[in-house]
Write an enzyme that holds these catalytic residues in place. Structure first.
Site, PDB file in Angstrom:
ATOM      1  N   GLU A 401     -70.569 -45.458-139.928  1.00 29.12           N
ATOM      2  CA  GLU A 401     -71.025 -46.060-141.184  1.00 29.12           C
ATOM      3  C   GLU A 401     -72.516 -45.823-141.365  1.00 29.12           C
ATOM      4  O   GLU A 401     -73.306 -46.168-140.483  1.00 29.12           O
ATOM      5  CB  GLU A 401     -70.714 -47.561-141.163  1.00 29.12           C
ATOM      6  CG  GLU A 401     -69.216 -47.840-141.148  1.00 29.12           C
ATOM      7  CD  GLU A 401     -68.846 -49.184-140.525  1.00 29.12           C
ATOM      8  OE1 GLU A 401     -69.724 -50.046-140.358  1.00 29.12           O
ATOM      9  OE2 GLU A 401     -67.655 -49.356-140.192  1.00 29.12           O
ATOM     10  N   LEU A 442     -65.689 -47.541-144.275  1.00 24.62           N
ATOM     11  CA  LEU A 442     -66.080 -48.761-143.555  1.00 24.62           C
ATOM     12  C   LEU A 442     -64.833 -49.290-142.843  1.00 24.62           C
ATOM     13  O   LEU A 442     -64.146 -50.189-143.330  1.00 24.62           O
ATOM     14  CB  LEU A 442     -66.633 -49.765-144.566  1.00 24.62           C
ATOM     15  CG  LEU A 442     -67.618 -50.829-144.071  1.00 24.62           C
ATOM     16  CD1 LEU A 442     -68.166 -51.623-145.249  1.00 24.62           C
ATOM     17  CD2 LEU A 442     -67.059 -51.748-143.029  1.00 24.62           C
ATOM     18  N   GLU A 444     -63.593 -49.585-138.731  1.00 25.24           N
ATOM     19  CA  GLU A 444     -63.951 -49.280-137.341  1.00 25.24           C
ATOM     20  C   GLU A 444     -62.793 -48.659-136.554  1.00 25.24           C
ATOM     21  O   GLU A 444     -63.004 -47.768-135.728  1.00 25.24           O
ATOM     22  CB  GLU A 444     -64.469 -50.545-136.642  1.00 25.24           C
ATOM     23  CG  GLU A 444     -65.858 -50.992-137.097  1.00 25.24           C
ATOM     24  CD  GLU A 444     -65.884 -51.645-138.477  1.00 25.24           C
ATOM     25  OE1 GLU A 444     -64.802 -51.991-138.995  1.00 25.24           O
ATOM     26  OE2 GLU A 444     -66.985 -51.803-139.040  1.00 25.24           O
ATOM     27  N   GLN A 466     -71.438 -49.706-136.091  1.00 19.76           N
ATOM     28  CA  GLN A 466     -72.746 -50.146-136.591  1.00 19.76           C
ATOM     29  C   GLN A 466     -73.317 -51.343-135.830  1.00 19.76           C
ATOM     30  O   GLN A 466     -74.515 -51.388-135.556  1.00 19.76           O
ATOM     31  CB  GLN A 466     -72.613 -50.470-138.075  1.00 19.76           C
ATOM     32  CG  GLN A 466     -73.929 -50.503-138.801  1.00 19.76           C
ATOM     33  CD  GLN A 466     -73.731 -50.355-140.302  1.00 19.76           C
ATOM     34  OE1 GLN A 466     -73.204 -51.249-140.955  1.00 19.76           O
ATOM     35  NE2 GLN A 466     -74.138 -49.236-140.849  1.00 19.76           N
ATOM     36  N   ASP A 469     -70.823 -56.518-132.866  1.00 18.91           N
ATOM     37  CA  ASP A 469     -70.076 -57.646-133.428  1.00 18.91           C
ATOM     38  C   ASP A 469     -68.880 -57.190-134.269  1.00 18.91           C
ATOM     39  O   ASP A 469     -67.978 -57.979-134.536  1.00 18.91           O
ATOM     40  CB  ASP A 469     -71.005 -58.478-134.311  1.00 18.91           C
ATOM     41  CG  ASP A 469     -72.330 -58.748-133.641  1.00 18.91           C
ATOM     42  OD1 ASP A 469     -72.652 -59.917-133.419  1.00 18.91           O
ATOM     43  OD2 ASP A 469     -73.058 -57.774-133.316  1.00 18.91           O
ATOM     44  N   TYR A 470     -68.882 -55.934-134.712  1.00 19.61           N
ATOM     45  CA  TYR A 470     -67.809 -55.447-135.594  1.00 19.61           C
ATOM     46  C   TYR A 470     -66.966 -54.365-134.931  1.00 19.61           C
ATOM     47  O   TYR A 470     -66.302 -53.582-135.603  1.00 19.61           O
ATOM     48  CB  TYR A 470     -68.409 -54.926-136.908  1.00 19.61           C
ATOM     49  CG  TYR A 470     -69.377 -55.909-137.515  1.00 19.61           C
ATOM     50  CD1 TYR A 470     -69.012 -57.243-137.671  1.00 19.61           C
ATOM     51  CD2 TYR A 470     -70.660 -55.523-137.887  1.00 19.61           C
ATOM     52  CE1 TYR A 470     -69.900 -58.174-138.189  1.00 19.61           C
ATOM     53  CE2 TYR A 470     -71.548 -56.451-138.410  1.00 19.61           C
ATOM     54  CZ  TYR A 470     -71.163 -57.766-138.555  1.00 19.61           C
ATOM     55  OH  TYR A 470     -72.033 -58.684-139.057  1.00 19.61           O
ATOM     56  N   ILE A 471     -66.985 -54.349-133.618  1.00 24.93           N
ATOM     57  CA  ILE A 471     -66.206 -53.338-132.907  1.00 24.93           C
ATOM     58  C   ILE A 471     -64.723 -53.729-132.834  1.00 24.93           C
ATOM     59  O   ILE A 471     -63.865 -52.893-132.580  1.00 24.93           O
ATOM     60  CB  ILE A 471     -66.783 -53.120-131.483  1.00 24.93           C
ATOM     61  CG1 ILE A 471     -66.331 -51.762-130.926  1.00 24.93           C
ATOM     62  CG2 ILE A 471     -66.431 -54.249-130.546  1.00 24.93           C
ATOM     63  CD1 ILE A 471     -67.060 -51.338-129.658  1.00 24.93           C
ATOM     64  N   PRO A 473     -62.097 -54.446-134.844  1.00 27.36           N
ATOM     65  CA  PRO A 473     -60.974 -53.721-135.449  1.00 27.36           C
ATOM     66  C   PRO A 473     -60.603 -52.451-134.675  1.00 27.36           C
ATOM     67  O   PRO A 473     -59.480 -51.975-134.763  1.00 27.36           O
ATOM     68  CB  PRO A 473     -61.481 -53.352-136.853  1.00 27.36           C
ATOM     69  CG  PRO A 473     -62.577 -54.325-137.128  1.00 27.36           C
ATOM     70  CD  PRO A 473     -63.199 -54.624-135.796  1.00 27.36           C
ATOM     71  N   HIS A 514     -74.611 -60.810-135.518  1.00 28.35           N
ATOM     72  CA  HIS A 514     -75.484 -59.652-135.272  1.00 28.35           C
ATOM     73  C   HIS A 514     -76.167 -59.793-133.918  1.00 28.35           C
ATOM     74  O   HIS A 514     -77.213 -59.207-133.683  1.00 28.35           O
ATOM     75  CB  HIS A 514     -76.553 -59.519-136.374  1.00 28.35           C
ATOM     76  CG  HIS A 514     -75.978 -59.237-137.730  1.00 28.35           C
ATOM     77  ND1 HIS A 514     -75.534 -60.229-138.561  1.00 28.35           N
ATOM     78  CD2 HIS A 514     -75.748 -58.070-138.377  1.00 28.35           C
ATOM     79  CE1 HIS A 514     -75.064 -59.698-139.680  1.00 28.35           C
ATOM     80  NE2 HIS A 514     -75.176 -58.385-139.601  1.00 28.35           N
TER      81      HIS A 514
END
Ligand SMILES: Cc1ncc(C[n+]2csc(CCOP(=O)(O)OP(=O)(O)O)c2C)c(N)n1
Ligand SMILES: [Mg+2]
Length: 713
Positions: A401, A442, A444, A466, A469-471, A473, A514
């Protein structure tokens, strides 16, 4: 009369399309034989399972019609294949043998798909380009997208030396799935990318009306997946009765022709039947009424084709009986051989978790630094390393992203470009072009799944998630796919790749989403290496090792360390590598050893300085890589200091420090003069207010307290 199954197909005349099919009698008999071989092999496996000779069975029964039709339009060893577990008939047609399949059933070491590691019906064969299958429903679809992207990349990136042997101009990637699996988010992520990039992917949905016991109308709005996907731009969509061989052949021919002509992806929705329940653990009588089962039986593709052959004077009952006897003879011979085949030796259980040929802990990855320029930040070091490695190896593909400079061609040249939210990839697109550096959707799971597909085809994806915290998925792709592809395929497939992930807190305002840590979660996934540098130079050396090694690597970059002055360093040169599993003694000391990594290295160094005032001499050991970690150095240092603190940013509970402390307690107990103390975050999310953040994340003062208590114990 047409049998009606919740509005689904009835047994239409099989001969529709026969005239156009262009198949002579021999070919038509071969079609029948292929379907029957698949079915009888299912029957044999069911028998062997009931006798406890094999340990799992899932059938392809009822799906044979569309699969044999598909096989007549696809090219083994030329196209790429991500088949569903129902695809026995297709895989036999592509070149797998009944013996191959039965060897998988008995779990033999000679099972060519997995050497006894993966369940049967999870097809795999490198020479046929059938990529080893996993069991999650849906993950294969994103990998197929990556495999199809690889085809375009090999076509366009002319610097790749042997690229011509790695793709064919009109190749396609076949991926199949069930009606249930179309509910997975990964399926929709795959459609997004495939249609956005007009990739040569052929989707086959084998809709047998059920996902175990869940009927399709509960799964899919309106109960018709092809209706839903018709609005995807550029997607060729067809919907057929997949038990009708000729309808299937026409649809598959149209679809493959569309993809091979370069128009983009195609989607065939084939309604089939599932006469043998979901698997041997399921009994469909519990949820399918008798009338429905009887109506389904009338649509059995093999029975329908036999009727067609006889009605058209192409075969007699005697011909078909002889064919059946011949098939059974072939299967029984294969079964005899499979039952005599050897199982893998127990002492081979650990083989193929990692590459057996390239060892990133070895001295081959220990190269001297040749420093150049002024000391610079970790951001600069990583960017420079990526630039140099991309120049060295044109197979390196960077996406994620916001990682590109500017996506729109019309905007290029007018602006300076983004290059990542933290600017780590700035300038790479400008240097290496849009085919090697690009923005992803967008999504993951798609980033990691696509990278796995590319890596399977021997590209070297270096992707970015990115924020740590969003790994999540992507967790299925990481834990069930990336980590296990080599192992489950008996080392016949692998996906060496790098996932770069900004991680960690201390941002004063980063908040719960974050600031996360969590390296121990990934350390629990055998097959992944984990690097976690704390200085600019280490980041350069470890990233180069990550890229050049043969395993998947999670490369954790601490956001707070990106631009500190205390960890700046000169760029160590374009060949500098640090082997994995080699800790760095950042400070020597005699009384207490602090084992640490990431953002706690600097905090521990400050604490050690403070401890000096109390005449405590504390050593600080930076692990640098979590998997593998440097047990040898830990043990040597513990034997010297006899007192240990393990300090990390992640929560204390189940943090990676627990592993190290337990091992020290278990193996070095007699060398300890004090209990091993751990320092870590509170077991809470990381709160937004800086005061709370300070209370939650471990500080220098916490490490200092632990050093003092341990020294005085
Ligand atoms: C991600 C995931 N969730 C659940 C399962 C358990 N499971 C295995 S097969 C299956 C049903 C699949 O249905 P469908 O996609 O329609 O394929 P079919 O078996 O009907 O051919 C389920 C729920 C799984 N393997 N993977
Ligand atoms: Mg189904």
């Amino acid at each position: 009369m047409k049998a009606v199954l919740n509005g689904r197909d009835g047994p239409a005349s099989q001969s529709s399309g026969y005239d156009d099919a262009g198949l002579d009698r021999t070919s038509l008999l071969a079609v029948h034989r292929a379907m029957l071989l698949s079915r009888r092999l299912d029957d044999k496996e069911i028998q062997l399972k009931s006798q406890n000779y094999i340990f799992f069975q899932i059938s392809g029964a009822g799906h044979e019609g569309v699969l044999v039709a598909a096989s007549l339009t696809l090219k083994p060893g030329y196209d790429w294949f991500y088949p569903y577990y129902r695809d026995r008939a297709l895989c036999l047609q592509l070149g797998m043998t009944p013996l191959d399949m039965l060897l998988a059933g008995v779990g033999s070491k000679d099972d060519p798909a997995s050497a006894g590691r993966q369940m049967p019906s999870h097809w795999g064969n490198p020479s046929l380009n059938i990529v080893s299958g996993s069991s999650p429903t849906g993950t294969q679809v994103l990998q197929a997208v990556g495999a199809a992207e690889a085809s375009l990349i090999y076509r366009r990136v002319t610097q790749i030396p042997d690229r011509e042997s790695r793709f064919h101009d009109d190749e396609l990637t076949y991926v199949s799935l069930g009606d249930g699996a179309t509910s997975e988010g990964e399926f929709w992520e795959a459609l997004n990318t495939t249609c956005t990039k007009r990739l040569p992917v052929l989707f086959l949905v084998e809709d047998n009306g059920y996902a175990i016991s869940v009927p399709v109308e509960v799964q899919t709005p309106g109960g018709d997946i092809s209706r839903l996907v018709r609005s995807f731009p550029g997607l060729h969509v067809d919907s057929i009765d997949g038990t009708d061989f000729f309808a299937s052949l026409r649809a598959m021919r149209d679809a493959t022709a569309y993809v091979r002509a370069g128009h983009g992806p195609a989607f065939v929705h084939a309604r089939v039947v599932r006469p043998y329940s979901h698997s041997l653990s399921d009994d469909e009588k519990l949820y399918k009424p008798p009338a429905e089962r009887e109506a389904e039986a009338k649509r059995d593709p093999i029975a329908r084709f036999a009727t067609f052959l006889k009605e058209n004077g192409l075969a007699t009952d005697e011909d078909l009986a002889a064919m059946l006897a011949d098939i059974d003879r072939e299967i029984n011979e294969a079964a005899t051989r499979a039952l005599a085949a050897k199982r893998p030796a127990k002492n081979t259980a650990e083989l193929w978790v990692y590459s057996p040929t390239v060892d990133p802990t070895s001295s081959a990855f220990e190269t001297p630094a040749q420093p150049e320029g002024k000391p610079d930040t970790m951001v600069a070091a990583i960017n420079h390393t990526l630039r140099d490695e991309m120049a060295r190896d044109p197979r390196i593909i960077v996406f994620g992203e916001d990682v590109a400079d500017v996506s729109r061609k019309s905007s290029q040249g007018q602006v300076t470009g983004k290059g990542g939210v933290f600017k780590l990839t700035h300038g790479l697109q400008k240097l290496y072009g849009d085919d090697r550096v690009f923005n992803s959707s967008l999504a993951e799971a798609a980033i990691v799944g696509r990278a796995i597909g590319m890596a399977t085809r021997k590209l070297k994806p270096v992707v970015e998630i990115q924020f740590f915290d969003y790994i999540w998925p992507a967790m299925m792709q990481i834990r069930d796919e990336m980590s296990m592809l080599r192992y489950r395929s008996g080392n016949t497939f692998s996906c060496p790749m790098v996932i770069r992930v900004p991680i960690g807190g201390y941002l004063r305002g980063g908040g719960p989403y974050h600031s996360q840590s969590g390296e121990s979660i990934f350390a629990h996934c055998p097959g992944i290496r984990i690097a976690y540098p704390s200085t600019a130079q280490d980041a350069a050396g470890l990233l180069r090792t990550a890229i050049r090694c043969d395993d998947p690597v999670l490369f954790l970059e601490h956001k707070h360390l990106y631009r500190q002055t205390y960890n700046k360093g000169e760029y160590p040169g374009k060949d500098y590598m640090i082997p994995f599993g080699k800790a760095s003694l950042r400070r020597d000391g005699d009384h207490v050893l602090v084992i640490t990594w990431g953002a706690l290295v600097q905090r521990s160094l400050l604490a050690a300085q403070q401890a000096e005032k109390d005449h405590i001499s504390a050593a600080v050991l930076d692990l640098r890589t979590i998997v593998p970690y440097d047990w040898e150095t830990i043990a040597a240092q513990v034997k010297r200091t006899n007192r240990v603190v393990v300090a990390h940013e992640d929560q204390l509970m189940c943090g990676f420090g627990a592993e190290i402390a337990a091992r020290i307690g278990g193996e070095l107990f007699e060398h300890l003069d004090a209990p091993v103390r751990r320092v870590g975050a509170l077991n809470t999310p990381v709160a937004y207010c800086p005061d709370l953040e300070e209370a939650i994340l471990p500080q220098s003062s916490d490490v200092l307290r632990a050093i003092r208590e341990t020294a005085r114990y």
